[in-house]
Design a protein around this motif. Structure first.
Motif, PDB file in Angstrom:
ATOM      1  N   ARG A  77      85.647  42.833 -25.037  1.00 56.93           N
ATOM      2  CA  ARG A  77      86.477  42.708 -26.236  1.00 56.93           C
ATOM      3  C   ARG A  77      87.022  41.307 -26.471  1.00 56.93           C
ATOM      4  N   HIS A  78      87.235  40.539 -25.402  1.00 55.66           N
ATOM      5  CA  HIS A  78      87.818  39.199 -25.508  1.00 55.66           C
ATOM      6  C   HIS A  78      87.170  38.283 -24.476  1.00 55.66           C
ATOM      7  N   ALA A  79      86.971  37.025 -24.837  1.00 57.73           N
ATOM      8  CA  ALA A  79      86.450  36.036 -23.893  1.00 57.73           C
ATOM      9  C   ALA A  79      87.568  35.587 -22.957  1.00 57.73           C
ATOM     10  N   LEU A  80      87.211  35.336 -21.708  1.00 52.66           N
ATOM     11  CA  LEU A  80      88.168  34.843 -20.725  1.00 52.66           C
ATOM     12  C   LEU A  80      87.965  33.373 -20.383  1.00 52.66           C
ATOM     13  N   PHE A  81      86.889  32.774 -20.921  1.00 52.34           N
ATOM     14  CA  PHE A  81      86.535  31.407 -20.561  1.00 52.34           C
ATOM     15  C   PHE A  81      85.815  30.786 -21.737  1.00 52.34           C
ATOM     16  N   GLY A  82      86.157  29.506 -22.032  1.00 50.61           N
ATOM     17  CA  GLY A  82      85.518  28.816 -23.149  1.00 50.61           C
ATOM     18  C   GLY A  82      85.331  27.348 -22.873  1.00 50.61           C
ATOM     19  N   GLY A  83      85.053  26.607 -23.916  1.00 49.50           N
ATOM     20  CA  GLY A  83      84.742  25.189 -23.793  1.00 49.50           C
ATOM     21  C   GLY A  83      85.850  24.351 -23.182  1.00 49.50           C
ATOM     22  N   ASN A  84      87.088  24.593 -23.574  1.00 46.86           N
ATOM     23  CA  ASN A  84      88.200  23.819 -23.009  1.00 46.86           C
ATOM     24  C   ASN A  84      88.340  24.049 -21.509  1.00 46.86           C
ATOM     25  N   LEU A  85      88.182  25.302 -21.086  1.00 45.87           N
ATOM     26  CA  LEU A  85      88.286  25.596 -19.655  1.00 45.87           C
ATOM     27  C   LEU A  85      87.085  25.061 -18.889  1.00 45.87           C
ATOM     28  N   ALA A  86      85.908  25.032 -19.516  1.00 44.97           N
ATOM     29  CA  ALA A  86      84.728  24.454 -18.859  1.00 44.97           C
ATOM     30  C   ALA A  86      84.963  22.971 -18.597  1.00 44.97           C
ATOM     31  N   ALA A  87      85.492  22.256 -19.590  1.00 46.87           N
ATOM     32  CA  ALA A  87      85.784  20.834 -19.423  1.00 46.87           C
ATOM     33  C   ALA A  87      86.853  20.626 -18.347  1.00 46.87           C
ATOM     34  N   LEU A  88      87.872  21.475 -18.338  1.00 48.79           N
ATOM     35  CA  LEU A  88      88.935  21.399 -17.335  1.00 48.79           C
ATOM     36  C   LEU A  88      88.367  21.636 -15.935  1.00 48.79           C
ATOM     37  N   ALA A  89      87.525  22.648 -15.789  1.00 47.91           N
ATOM     38  CA  ALA A  89      86.922  22.964 -14.494  1.00 47.91           C
ATOM     39  C   ALA A  89      86.080  21.798 -13.985  1.00 47.91           C
ATOM     40  N   ALA A  90      85.278  21.225 -14.858  1.00 52.37           N
ATOM     41  CA  ALA A  90      84.435  20.092 -14.464  1.00 52.37           C
ATOM     42  C   ALA A  90      85.301  18.897 -14.071  1.00 52.37           C
ATOM     43  N   ARG A  91      86.316  18.609 -14.853  1.00 54.62           N
ATOM     44  CA  ARG A  91      87.211  17.471 -14.599  1.00 54.62           C
ATOM     45  C   ARG A  91      87.933  17.628 -13.249  1.00 54.62           C
ATOM     46  N   ASN A  92      88.261  18.864 -12.885  1.00 51.03           N
ATOM     47  CA  ASN A  92      89.019  19.106 -11.655  1.00 51.03           C
ATOM     48  C   ASN A  92      88.144  19.425 -10.448  1.00 51.03           C
ATOM     49  N   GLY A  93      86.817  19.293 -10.590  1.00 47.92           N
ATOM     50  CA  GLY A  93      85.939  19.393  -9.432  1.00 47.92           C
ATOM     51  C   GLY A  93      85.526  20.786  -8.998  1.00 47.92           C
ATOM     52  N   TRP A  94      85.519  21.739  -9.921  1.00 43.31           N
ATOM     53  CA  TRP A  94      85.020  23.076  -9.598  1.00 43.31           C
ATOM     54  C   TRP A  94      83.495  23.070  -9.680  1.00 43.31           C
ATOM     55  N   VAL A 116      78.127  28.268 -14.825  1.00 44.48           N
ATOM     56  CA  VAL A 116      78.923  29.347 -15.425  1.00 44.48           C
ATOM     57  C   VAL A 116      78.031  30.567 -15.594  1.00 44.48           C
ATOM     58  N   ARG A 117      78.486  31.695 -15.065  1.00 41.74           N
ATOM     59  CA  ARG A 117      77.803  32.973 -15.261  1.00 41.74           C
ATOM     60  C   ARG A 117      78.813  33.957 -15.828  1.00 41.74           C
ATOM     61  N   ALA A 118      78.354  34.768 -16.760  1.00 43.41           N
ATOM     62  CA  ALA A 118      79.202  35.801 -17.364  1.00 43.41           C
ATOM     63  C   ALA A 118      78.306  36.906 -17.871  1.00 43.41           C
ATOM     64  N   LEU A 119      78.914  37.995 -18.310  1.00 39.65           N
ATOM     65  CA  LEU A 119      78.145  39.129 -18.811  1.00 39.65           C
ATOM     66  C   LEU A 119      77.614  38.898 -20.219  1.00 39.65           C
ATOM     67  N   ALA A 120      78.412  38.230 -21.071  1.00 40.94           N
ATOM     68  CA  ALA A 120      78.023  38.058 -22.476  1.00 40.94           C
ATOM     69  C   ALA A 120      78.931  37.021 -23.117  1.00 40.94           C
ATOM     70  N   CYS A 121      78.627  36.710 -24.380  1.00 36.15           N
ATOM     71  CA  CYS A 121      79.529  35.856 -25.144  1.00 36.15           C
ATOM     72  C   CYS A 121      80.218  36.698 -26.214  1.00 36.15           C
ATOM     73  N   MET A 122      81.437  36.301 -26.538  1.00 40.23           N
ATOM     74  CA  MET A 122      82.281  37.029 -27.493  1.00 40.23           C
ATOM     75  C   MET A 122      83.226  36.016 -28.129  1.00 40.23           C
ATOM     76  N   PRO A 123      83.246  35.898 -29.457  1.00 44.21           N
ATOM     77  CA  PRO A 123      84.095  34.876 -30.079  1.00 44.21           C
ATOM     78  C   PRO A 123      85.596  35.163 -30.037  1.00 44.21           C
ATOM     79  N   MET A 124      85.997  36.397 -29.753  1.00 48.76           N
ATOM     80  CA  MET A 124      87.430  36.737 -29.739  1.00 48.76           C
ATOM     81  C   MET A 124      88.146  36.045 -28.580  1.00 48.76           C
ATOM     82  N   PRO A 125      89.274  35.388 -28.874  1.00 44.52           N
ATOM     83  CA  PRO A 125      90.020  34.701 -27.814  1.00 44.52           C
ATOM     84  C   PRO A 125      90.775  35.706 -26.940  1.00 44.52           C
ATOM     85  N   PRO A 126      91.168  35.253 -25.745  1.00 42.94           N
ATOM     86  CA  PRO A 126      91.971  36.116 -24.873  1.00 42.94           C
ATOM     87  C   PRO A 126      93.433  36.097 -25.288  1.00 42.94           C
TER      88      PRO A 126
END
Length: 174
Positions: A77-94, A116-126
């Motif tokens: 129903r809602h995405a838990l991870f998006g572009g901003n968090l991907a950039a944050l994760a990369a910047r912080n060494g995950w 990044v692995r997930a079940l699906a994509c969904m445009p709805m924010p968390p």
């Protein structure tokens, strides 16, 4: 010389550990959304439901080449991870993020140098209510994953181990 990590090779080498449960294979429901097709690292976890506040809080810390495993309960129903968090994760060494749920901003995630692995994509924010738990045992598609475990992902799949498999392989092949 760095040896390529292969989940197939690990499964071939770890038959007894798989039978004993110290190596566990995640079901093949997960899709790749990240730029890195293969990644591995020690696990940190988040359990949350349609609220990614604790995901952000975890990714704001130094990743130290770890993998964040998020138990989102498989919600579609809602995405838990998006572009901003991907950039944050990369910047912080995950090294990577595995979401038992959905992502959004797929093009932005694909541009970040992480797995990044997930079940699906969904445009709805968390929602952002501050709910969830960090560094607890989680159950991802029926497979237990605990903080401190090791997660290995490549194009063939993902597995979780109580021990660092790549270090054992490196010492036996040297």
């Amino acid at each position: 010389m760095t040896k390529t990590i292969s989940t197939c090779d690990f499964c071939d080498q770890q038959i007894e550990a798989i039978a004993a449960g110290s190596v566990r294979v995640l079901p093949p429901q997960f899709k790749n959304f990240g730029r890195l097709l293969a990644f591995h690292g020690q696990v940190s976890t988040v359990r949350c439901h349609e609220d990614n506040s604790q995901v952000r809080a975890a990714l704001e810390t130094a990743g130290m080449a770890r993998v964040l495993v998020v138990d989102g309960g498989g919600s579609m129903r809602h995405a838990l991870f998006g572009g901003n968090l991907a950039a944050l994760a990369a910047r912080n060494g995950w090294a990577g993020v595995v979401i038992d749920g959905c992502v959004r901003d797929v093009a932005e995630i694909a541009a970040a140098p992480i797995g990044v692995r997930a079940l699906a994509c969904m445009p709805m924010p968390p929602s952002k209510l501050g709910e969830g738990s960090r560094d607890v045992a989680v159950r991802i598609q029926g497979v237990w994953v605990r903080p401190g475990d090791w997660l290995y992902a490549d194009v063939d799949g993902m597995l979780v181990s109580t021990q660092a498999l790549h270090l054992a392989t490196a010492s036996t092949s040297a």
